[in-house]
Design a protein around this motif. Sequence first.
Motif, PDB file in Angstrom:
ATOM      1  N   THR A 255       0.847  -1.200   0.000  1.00 43.77           N
ATOM      2  CA  THR A 255       0.000   0.000   0.000  1.00 43.77           C
ATOM      3  C   THR A 255       0.882   1.249   0.000  1.00 43.77           C
ATOM      4  OG1 THR A 255      -0.104   0.169   2.406  1.00 43.77           O
ATOM      5  CG2 THR A 255      -1.811  -1.181   1.309  1.00 43.77           C
ATOM      6  N   PHE A 256       0.277   2.363  -0.360  1.00 46.19           N
ATOM      7  CA  PHE A 256       1.006   3.618  -0.326  1.00 46.19           C
ATOM      8  C   PHE A 256       1.436   3.935   1.104  1.00 46.19           C
ATOM      9  CE2 PHE A 256       1.729   8.182  -0.614  1.00 46.19           C
ATOM     10  CZ  PHE A 256       2.556   8.213  -1.726  1.00 46.19           C
ATOM     11  N   GLN A 257       0.613   3.560   2.084  1.00 49.19           N
ATOM     12  CA  GLN A 257       0.975   3.777   3.492  1.00 49.19           C
ATOM     13  C   GLN A 257       2.236   3.000   3.850  1.00 49.19           C
ATOM     14  OE1 GLN A 257      -0.774   5.993   5.645  1.00 49.19           O
ATOM     15  NE2 GLN A 257       1.219   5.776   6.630  1.00 49.19           N
TER      16      GLN A 257
ATOM     17  N   ARG B  60       6.031  11.687 -13.943  1.00 46.01           N
ATOM     18  CA  ARG B  60       5.650  12.984 -14.522  1.00 46.01           C
ATOM     19  C   ARG B  60       4.157  13.287 -14.487  1.00 46.01           C
ATOM     20  NH1 ARG B  60       9.705  13.610 -19.719  1.00 46.01           N
ATOM     21  NH2 ARG B  60      11.603  13.348 -18.519  1.00 46.01           N
ATOM     22  N   GLN B  61       3.397  12.517 -13.720  1.00 44.31           N
ATOM     23  CA  GLN B  61       1.966  12.755 -13.572  1.00 44.31           C
ATOM     24  C   GLN B  61       1.645  12.968 -12.100  1.00 44.31           C
ATOM     25  OE1 GLN B  61      -0.310  12.886 -16.158  1.00 44.31           O
ATOM     26  NE2 GLN B  61       1.443  12.661 -17.521  1.00 44.31           N
ATOM     27  N   SER B  62       0.953  14.046 -11.779  1.00 46.97           N
ATOM     28  CA  SER B  62       0.544  14.272 -10.388  1.00 46.97           C
ATOM     29  C   SER B  62      -0.431  13.189  -9.958  1.00 46.97           C
ATOM     30  CB  SER B  62      -0.136  15.637 -10.254  1.00 46.97           C
ATOM     31  OG  SER B  62       0.794  16.661 -10.452  1.00 46.97           O
ATOM     32  N   ILE B  63      -0.250  12.715  -8.741  1.00 50.11           N
ATOM     33  CA  ILE B  63      -1.176  11.732  -8.181  1.00 50.11           C
ATOM     34  C   ILE B  63      -1.598  12.202  -6.789  1.00 50.11           C
ATOM     35  CG2 ILE B  63      -0.272   9.778  -9.509  1.00 50.11           C
ATOM     36  CD1 ILE B  63       1.142   8.851  -6.907  1.00 50.11           C
ATOM     37  N   GLN B  64      -2.778  11.776  -6.391  1.00 53.03           N
ATOM     38  CA  GLN B  64      -3.281  12.037  -5.046  1.00 53.03           C
ATOM     39  C   GLN B  64      -3.627  10.687  -4.434  1.00 53.03           C
ATOM     40  OE1 GLN B  64      -6.493  14.774  -5.900  1.00 53.03           O
ATOM     41  NE2 GLN B  64      -5.140  16.510  -5.518  1.00 53.03           N
ATOM     42  N   PRO B  65      -2.614  10.004  -3.922  1.00 50.58           N
ATOM     43  CA  PRO B  65      -2.825   8.639  -3.457  1.00 50.58           C
ATOM     44  C   PRO B  65      -3.613   8.553  -2.161  1.00 50.58           C
ATOM     45  CG  PRO B  65      -0.594   9.341  -2.999  1.00 50.58           C
ATOM     46  CD  PRO B  65      -1.233  10.444  -3.772  1.00 50.58           C
ATOM     47  N   ASP B  66      -4.434   7.531  -2.088  1.00 46.66           N
ATOM     48  CA  ASP B  66      -5.090   7.155  -0.845  1.00 46.66           C
ATOM     49  C   ASP B  66      -4.120   6.210  -0.142  1.00 46.66           C
ATOM     50  OD1 ASP B  66      -6.820   4.838   0.534  1.00 46.66           O
ATOM     51  OD2 ASP B  66      -7.895   6.747   0.661  1.00 46.66           O
ATOM     52  N   ALA B  67      -3.974   6.355   1.151  1.00 41.95           N
ATOM     53  CA  ALA B  67      -2.986   5.583   1.901  1.00 41.95           C
ATOM     54  C   ALA B  67      -3.153   4.074   1.740  1.00 41.95           C
ATOM     55  CB  ALA B  67      -3.040   5.962   3.379  1.00 41.95           C
TER      56      ALA B  67
END
Length: 120
Positions: free
Chosen positions: A50-52, A83-90
């Motif tokens: 996971t991103f967390q 090169r792409q903005s991301i807004q990850p969920d944990a």
Amino acid sequence: MAVRAITPEYSFAARDTQSNYGDNILLYIGWDHHTLFCSAKAFLISPQATFQQLLDELMPAGFSQHPDFAQINWATTQFVLDRQSIQPDAQQKLVDLGFGHKSLLRFITPELKGYNGTHV
């Protein structure tokens, strides 16, 4: 930039292909405006993590030496993946966020400008 060998017989199999890492991927992470780290750091991680887990395990291992690290506000940190903005969920898995073998993740901490504001 393409690289050209001096001799035509200079060829070899790349050693950083996905097949050499089993179920893991090679991931590069760089902290923008913090040039104490001169380039992105390389890490090995499962794309099923996971991103967390990335935040909890890789980030401290790679960047906790910097005096600004303890002050990072992860809620306002900006992330750029390949090169792409991301807004990850944990709780999102890295593979679901688009992470792949040899991806580059850059992170920007708007409130922190490096040691004493010097971008170092």
